[in-house]
Design a protein around this motif. Structure first.
Motif, short mmCIF file in Angstrom:
data_model
loop_
_atom_site.label_atom_id
_atom_site.label_comp_id
_atom_site.label_asym_id
_atom_site.label_seq_id
_atom_site.Cartn_x
_atom_site.Cartn_y
_atom_site.Cartn_z
N TRP A 36 0.86 -1.19 0.00
CA TRP A 36 0.00 0.00 0.00
C TRP A 36 0.90 1.24 0.00
O TRP A 36 1.86 1.32 0.78
CB TRP A 36 -0.91 0.03 1.21
N PHE A 37 0.56 2.17 -0.86
CA PHE A 37 1.23 3.46 -0.92
C PHE A 37 0.15 4.54 -0.81
O PHE A 37 -1.04 4.26 -0.97
CB PHE A 37 1.97 3.61 -2.26
N ARG A 38 0.59 5.75 -0.58
CA ARG A 38 -0.36 6.86 -0.56
C ARG A 38 0.27 8.10 -1.17
O ARG A 38 1.49 8.26 -1.18
CB ARG A 38 -0.84 7.13 0.86
N GLN A 39 -0.58 8.97 -1.66
CA GLN A 39 -0.11 10.22 -2.24
C GLN A 39 -1.08 11.34 -1.88
O GLN A 39 -2.27 11.26 -2.21
CB GLN A 39 0.04 10.11 -3.75
N ALA A 40 -0.56 12.33 -1.21
CA ALA A 40 -1.35 13.51 -0.86
C ALA A 40 -1.12 14.57 -1.94
O ALA A 40 -0.10 14.56 -2.63
CB ALA A 40 -0.92 14.04 0.50
N PRO A 41 -2.05 15.50 -2.09
CA PRO A 41 -1.89 16.55 -3.10
C PRO A 41 -0.58 17.31 -2.93
O PRO A 41 -0.24 17.75 -1.84
CB PRO A 41 -3.10 17.45 -2.85
N GLY A 42 0.16 17.44 -4.03
CA GLY A 42 1.40 18.18 -4.00
C GLY A 42 2.58 17.44 -3.40
O GLY A 42 3.67 18.00 -3.26
N LYS A 43 2.38 16.16 -3.06
CA LYS A 43 3.46 15.38 -2.44
C LYS A 43 3.76 14.15 -3.28
O LYS A 43 2.95 13.72 -4.09
CB LYS A 43 3.07 14.97 -1.02
N VAL A 44 4.93 13.58 -3.07
CA VAL A 44 5.29 12.38 -3.80
C VAL A 44 4.59 11.18 -3.17
O VAL A 44 4.19 11.21 -2.01
CB VAL A 44 6.83 12.17 -3.78
N ARG A 45 4.45 10.15 -3.97
CA ARG A 45 3.85 8.92 -3.48
C ARG A 45 4.78 8.29 -2.45
O ARG A 45 5.99 8.22 -2.66
CB ARG A 45 3.61 7.96 -4.64
N THR A 91 -4.65 12.00 5.30
CA THR A 91 -5.46 12.30 4.12
C THR A 91 -4.64 12.14 2.85
O THR A 91 -3.59 12.76 2.71
CB THR A 91 -6.03 13.72 4.21
N ALA A 92 -5.12 11.30 1.95
CA ALA A 92 -4.37 11.01 0.72
C ALA A 92 -5.18 10.04 -0.14
O ALA A 92 -6.18 9.47 0.33
CB ALA A 92 -3.01 10.38 1.04
N THR A 93 -4.71 9.85 -1.34
CA THR A 93 -5.21 8.75 -2.15
C THR A 93 -4.34 7.53 -1.87
O THR A 93 -3.11 7.63 -1.93
CB THR A 93 -5.18 9.09 -3.64
N TYR A 94 -4.96 6.43 -1.55
CA TYR A 94 -4.24 5.21 -1.18
C TYR A 94 -4.28 4.22 -2.35
O TYR A 94 -5.36 3.97 -2.92
CB TYR A 94 -4.85 4.58 0.06
N TRP A 114 -0.48 -1.36 -10.37
CA TRP A 114 -1.08 -0.46 -9.40
C TRP A 114 -2.59 -0.37 -9.63
O TRP A 114 -3.06 -0.44 -10.77
CB TRP A 114 -0.48 0.94 -9.52
N GLY A 115 -3.32 -0.18 -8.55
CA GLY A 115 -4.73 0.09 -8.67
C GLY A 115 -4.98 1.55 -8.99
O GLY A 115 -4.04 2.35 -9.11
N GLN A 116 -6.24 1.90 -9.08
CA GLN A 116 -6.60 3.28 -9.45
C GLN A 116 -6.62 4.21 -8.25
O GLN A 116 -6.68 5.43 -8.40
CB GLN A 116 -7.97 3.30 -10.14
N GLY A 117 -6.59 3.65 -7.05
CA GLY A 117 -6.55 4.45 -5.84
C GLY A 117 -7.92 4.65 -5.23
O GLY A 117 -8.95 4.61 -5.90
N THR A 118 -7.93 4.85 -3.91
CA THR A 118 -9.13 5.17 -3.18
C THR A 118 -8.84 6.34 -2.25
O THR A 118 -7.81 6.36 -1.59
CB THR A 118 -9.67 3.94 -2.41
#
Length: 124
Positions: A36-45, A91-94, A114-118
């Motif tokens: 599992w990875f996550r990416q917040a707006p303006g940040k790297v995954r 808070t992020a897309t996972y 990779w999945g499309q994210g949630t």
């Protein structure tokens, strides 16, 4: 073809919990570690957690601090991320990802699908 579909995201208050799911198909699930990875707006995954193909080995990012648990059900071809004590920084897309091998990975380069994210939003 390989498919990864995340679900379970949503809006939760600080201190709350969510359980993310990753349904997979198109490959021998137990032969691949999952992450599992996550990416917040303006940040790297960034890496969150990974579990080996057998499920016996897990690894977590330091910021998890015992709040998250990664698991998998090889009979159901699914991976999960239980997230407790959520805070606004979570808070992020996972994203769910399939590793190249059955060993846990930490870097994005070790994952090939990779999945499309949630979306997970933690807010009061």
């Amino acid at each position: 073809q390989v498919q990864l579909v995340e679900s379970g995201g949503g809006l939760v208050q600080p201190g709350g919990s969510l359980r993310l799911s990753c349904a997979t198909s198109g490959f021998p699930f137990s032969s691949h570690a999952m992450g599992w990875f996550r990416q917040a707006p303006g940040k790297v995954r960034e890496f969150v957690a990974s579990i080996s193909g057998s499920g016996y080995t897990t690894t977590y990012a330091a910021f998890v601090k015992g709040r998250f648990t990664i698991s998998r059900d090889n009979a159901e071809n699914a991976a999960y991320l239980q997230m407790n004590s959520l805070n606004v920084e979570d808070t992020a897309t996972y994203y769910c990802a399939r590793a190249l091998t059955d060993a846990v990975g930490l870097e994005p380069e070790e994952f090939d699908h990779w999945g499309q994210g949630t979306q997970v939003t933690v807010s009061s």
